[in-house]
Design an enzyme around this catalytic site. Structure first.
Site, mmCIF file in Angstrom:
data_model
loop_
_atom_site.group_PDB
_atom_site.id
_atom_site.type_symbol
_atom_site.label_atom_id
_atom_site.label_comp_id
_atom_site.label_asym_id
_atom_site.label_seq_id
_atom_site.Cartn_x
_atom_site.Cartn_y
_atom_site.Cartn_z
ATOM 1 N N ILE A 1 -21.721 2.846 11.207
ATOM 2 C CA ILE A 1 -20.520 2.246 11.257
ATOM 3 C C ILE A 1 -20.990 0.864 11.440
ATOM 4 O O ILE A 1 -20.325 -0.295 10.817
ATOM 5 C CB ILE A 1 -19.775 2.610 12.409
ATOM 6 N N GLU A 2 -22.194 0.357 12.166
ATOM 7 C CA GLU A 2 -22.596 -1.063 12.672
ATOM 8 C C GLU A 2 -22.969 -1.562 11.275
ATOM 9 O O GLU A 2 -22.614 -2.936 11.098
ATOM 10 C CB GLU A 2 -23.290 -0.907 13.851
ATOM 11 N N MET A 3 -23.613 -0.892 10.470
ATOM 12 C CA MET A 3 -24.010 -1.633 9.359
ATOM 13 C C MET A 3 -22.929 -1.915 8.333
ATOM 14 O O MET A 3 -22.882 -3.080 7.965
ATOM 15 C CB MET A 3 -24.944 -0.455 8.434
#
Length: 982
Positions: free
Chosen positions: A419-421
């Site tokens: 998700i952070e990517m």
């Protein structure tokens, strides 16, 4: 994709090879296996004119994969007949024809397993995707799909979604057999599937309720059956992820997008000992490596511990002291990040694992240990033994099980990283490279940290706000631009078009220009495909494979890198799902002009010639067809998306220029690899005749219908083959031509007396994007390009009399890649030696025969599309002239209005129009009985109308405007106009 199977029927394989891998590679990365370069089998002669169109159709991407609306999804799979002979009968692995029956049996026995078709191979075999998960209703599957989309498109909201965190079934993906002669990953996957189907609910129920396990069983079933690494197109699909030439790689890319796996592993062989990535340096600049390496290395370490503990009979282990395999249990497998200082990197996105990482997965290429052996008495050169296949299968199965165990235990943290990517991309955050200074701050498993050193440091990346692919006059090739857009969209990159003209840093981009805004979830994918890259020659001694690639620099289109990611948006854009249609023919006009700038333009040109259309190529590189062939032009415009425009007066005037050349439907004799054949086919050259020195010595009649010779492979003659050389020289003296690439191309052209120079070979492992200069007047000057690809480079010094430099390497040629001199401290073999020297040369014999040699790698794996266009231009330049389009006269219309403008003056407005082309020229204003009273010069700026004042004197005046006939335009005259001056 079924068309690809038809294309294949036109091809017959012969053995060839591409440049070898880096020198100094250990025995564990030898040509015996692994993802490294080994000899391919080439595509051969197409037997019909339809081959070019079929080859182009084979590259169409089709529709995205439609995932099931609920689970299980259990269609009855068609069960193909066995293939005889089949390489799997030698090593005892599962035959392709056995997969469908076994899957049908498993689906009949369990609701945990689903199977779907995700494409077909080059020869038409179905590609299976198997899913293992707990049953889902349509509503549950719809929720899973919504969560998957939310993770990518709304990552900030996904990160805060507690229901998603608790209920999302994290996907794990195993793929195998993309190299057809690396079999056992398929067998291991089937064993894992069978175990999960049969296991008690208390053992696997919870895991299947929280995860989906996906298995791409055989990515290259044609090669599996024939014991070939390559596909039936003779291309390595594990080098094709961003070129998309093979249906096998197209299927992989579509699957990667559809699954958005949390973890993905692709199973290969053979490296003497089990090898599990992550890779050694240099690391790809566009990966979010701080989100990738912690769990990537931890997975490999868990596999190592589990495989070592399993003590699989016959397995091998890694000995760090010798950098080799041993039968003694050392407690280690090989992990390139830890054990390989260079030569096994994750730099280019051309491999399965490295490509899938840009879709959010932590990935690994897994190399199985036990290699192939020769198999005399069978149709296959080498196959693993049945005993070694059992070992490899057991090792692969344990590896898969260990990977599943790790992801199940760590999926919360891995999902947060995925998700952070996507969040970083969508937010347009500046790219933070992982370096020795930032390692300590990285969260997650940290066993990898002490192993990181300065060589591992990612090079900095300065992200633009956007990439702009302009339309209009600033675009080098409309057709190449459309192809780049299609390729980006296929890879999941978001593209829009400008709603209105926008000026950025003094450059105005017209409305409709394509914009790749770098504030998007797959910004890593977008940048790795469009950015130039960097010169990494000093970073490591050797590279595993290519070190540079770029749609912006190598695919023929003009692409501008604009602003910084922290800047404001360029302006309002409209998202697109397809490139704007570029094919058109003007509603009016007779003679038509085609700008022959890109690959599709050459396809169109060849399609017209194939249909018997008369075509002339002007000095500026454009092609002209006559009014009688308008329907044929309209058909290729629709089929291939090319644009015809009305011929201008200057175009018509140039039809009888000395530099204008009539073109012919070329028959090309050729030598070379699959790269040469498939590139020629892609350009629309469908009449290909393979030749060899031995064959010409025996029967030179194969040259009878050939117009030009392409030399991509050796064509040298022994003393016994002298009759072949004599025949080739006689053919050449008839006015035919030779075009080639590399040393083989030069040697042939020099042998035939067409060129004279000193060829200077670059370091054989050097590769990259190079800057080139094209002089005015060069045969390559029309639609000239500023960059090319080399692997390796060949330059030309000491050009002899009559040999011309058509293109040269720039003063500082290497733009991006890995190209070192052959010896430290010396320029020999490196970029400095090639600087300023010719990269393409030409010459002409007294007979009129022409020759051109490319020192750049214009056909490398069919990837550099701009190079393909250069080669096509060279072929038409060298070939004999064909029938020319007859010069034609335009009809003109002249109109006149006049009124009193004083006592002795009249104001007259002259209007001139042509039925085609721009209305420019000199109009005579005549008075009855007096002759010419004024000449009126109408220029392009006047747009066909000009107002003048005429001094006439008092009285009645009868005026007429006359446009005298020219060589291109017929005479016309206006009606008479009466003006009375008091």
């Amino acid at each position: 994709m079924a068309v690809a199977a038809t294309t294949l029927a036109l091809l017959a394989p012969v053995a060839t090879a591409e440049p070898s891998g880096p020198s100094g590679s250990s025995a564990l990365t030898s040509a015996a296996g692994g993802r490294g370069v080994t000899p391919d089998q080439s595509a051969a002669r197409p037997s019909t004119a339809a081959a070019a169109k079929l080859a182009a159709a084979a590259e169409s991407f089709g529709e995205p994969i439609t995932m099931p609306s609920s689970y299980p999804a259990q269609p009855t799979l068609e069960e193909p007949a066995p293939t005889v002979p089949d390489a799997t009968s030698v090593n005892g692995t599962i035959s392709y024809s056995d997969l469908a029956p076994r899957l049908n049996e498993l689906m009949a026995s369990s609701d945990r397993i689903s199977t779907q078709l995700v494409g077909t191979s080059t020869e038409g075999r179905d590609l299976y995707l198997v899913t293992l998960t707990a049953p889902e209703t349509e509503a549950q599957t719809a929720q899973q799909t919504a969560w998957r989309e939310k993770i990518r498109t709304s990552p900030e909201a996904a990160a805060a979604d507690a229901d998603l965190a608790a209920g999302y079934k994290t996907p794990i993906w195993f793929s195998a057999n993309i190299h057809g002669n690396e079999w056992e990953g398929t067998d291991a996957a089937m064993q894992v599937i069978e175990d999960l189907v049969a296991a008690p609910e208390e053992e696997v129920g919870e895991m299947l309720a929280g995860h989906r396990l996906y298995f791409s069983l055989s990515l290259n079933p044609d090669g599996r059956t024939k014991a070939t690494r390559a596909t039936a197109l003779s291309l390595d699909p594990n080098r094709d992820m961003i070129t998309s030439k093979t249906p096998e790689s197209v299927s992989f890319v579509k699957t990667a997008q559809a699954l958005q796996a949390l973890y993905a592993a692709d199973f290969h062989g053979y490296t003497g000992v089990l090898q599990v990535e992550p890779c050694g340096p240099p690391h790809g600049e566009n990966y979010e490596y701080d989100l990738f390496i912690p769990h990537g290395y931890a997975v490999a370490r868990q596999v190592e511990d589990d495989v070592v503990a399993a003590e699989i009979p016959g397995n091998t282990y890694y000995d760090p002291a010798t950098d080799d395999d041993t039968t003694e249990n050392t407690g280690k497998i090989k992990i390139p990040y830890r054990d390989t200082p260079d030569g096994w990197d994750d730099f280019p996105p051309i491999f399965t694992a490295q490509y899938a990482a840009f879709h959010g997965a932590v990935t690994s290429t897994v190399e199985l240990p036990k290699g192939r052996t020769s198999t005399p008495g069978t149709p296959f050169a080498s196959v693993t033994t049945p005993e070694d296949a059992v070992i490899n299968t057991a090792v692969a199965k344990q590896t898969m099980e260990s990977m599943v165990d790790y992801v199940v235990a760590n999926d919360d943290a891995m999902l947060a990283n995925q998700i952070e990517m996507f969040r970083r991309g969508a937010a347009g955050a500046p790219k933070e490279s992982l370096t020795t200074e930032t390692v300590d701050a990285v969260e997650g498993p940290d066993e990898w940290k002490p192993l990181w050193d300065s060589v591992d440091d990612q090079d900095p990346v300065v992200l633009p706000r956007a990439y702009v692919i302009p339309v209009g006059a600033a675009q080098r090739s409309r057709s190449d631009a459309a192809r780049v857009v299609q390729q980006l969209l296929f890879n999941g990159v978001e593209v829009g078009t400008l709603d209105r003209a926008t000026t950025v840093d003094g450059t105005t981009y017209p409305a409709g220009s394509y914009v790749v805004d770098m504030h998007q979830p797959l910004r890593g994918m977008a940048n790795v495909l469009l950015d130039l890259g960097s010169d990494i020659s000093d970073k490591v001694p050797s590279m595993y494979d290519i070190s540079a690639w770029s749609y912006s620099y190598l695919w023929g289109a003009t692409v501008d890198k604009v602003g910084l990611t922290t800047d404001a948006p360029l302006g309002a854009t409209t998202p697109v799902t397809d490139a704007t249609p570029t094919g058109s023919v003007p509603a009016e006009g007779q003679h038509l002009v085609l700008d022959v700038a890109g690959v599709a333009d050459f396809q169109a040109l060849n399609a017209l010639l194939e249909e018997g259309v008369t075509v002339s190529m002007l000095e500026d590189g454009s092609a002209v067809v006559g009014p009688e062939d308008r329907d044929a032009a309209a058909a290729v415009a629709e089929d291939l998306g090319v644009r015809f425009t009305r011929a201008r007066a200057a175009d018509l005037d140039a039809l009888d220029d000395e530099a204008t050349k009539g073109l012919d439907d070329l028959t090309i004799a050729y030598t070379g690899t699959q790269d040469d054949k498939l590139s020629l086919l892609e350009l629309g050259f469908d009449d290909l005749v393979p030749v060899t020195a031995a064959g010409l010595a025996t029967d030179a009649s194969v040259l009878a219908d050939a117009d030009v010779l392409w030399v991509g492979g050796a064509l040298s003659f022994t003393e016994a083959q002298a009759p072949g050389l004599t025949a080739l020289e006689a053919w050449l003296d008839e006015g035919h031509g030779v075009v080639g690439r590399g040393t083989a191309g030069y040697n042939a052209a020099a042998l035939l007396g067409l060129v004279s120079a000193t060829p200077v070979a670059g370091n054989r492992s050097g590769n990259g994007i190079v800057a080139v200069d094209t002089p005015a007047g060069s045969a390559l000057a029309p639609y000239a390009q500023e960059a090319s690809f080399i692997y390796p480079a060949l330059s030309f010094a000491d050009l002899g009399e009559g040999t011309t430099a058509e293109q040269t390497y720039a003063a500082d040629p290497l733009l991006a890649g890995h190209w070192r001199p052959t010896a430290e401290g010396s320029p020999v073999g490196g970029p400095a030696e090639a600087a300023g020297k010719a990269s393409v040369i030409s010459g002409e014999a007294a007979s009129g025969a022409k020759g051109m040699v490319f020192g750049t790698s214009v056909f490398f794996r069919t990837h550099p599309k701009g190079g393909l266009s250069q080669a096509a231009r060279g072929l038409f330049w060298a070939a004999p002239a064909g029938e020319e389009v007859a010069p034609a006269k335009a009809t003109s219309t002249t109109r006149l209005t006049a009124r009193k403008a004083g006592t002795v003056k009249a104001s007259a407005t002259v209007r001139l129009s042509f039925n085609f082309g721009e209305a420019v020229g000199t109009v005579q204003l005549r008075e009855r009985g007096e002759g010419v009273v004024r000449t009126v010069r109408i220029t392009r700026a006047d747009e066909g109308s000009k107002k003048v004042t005429v001094r006439l004197g008092r009285g009645r005046h009868v005026l007429r405007a006359v446009f005298p006939a020219t060589e291109q335009v017929e005479r016309s005259a206006s009606r008479t106009v009466v003006v009375r001056l008091p």
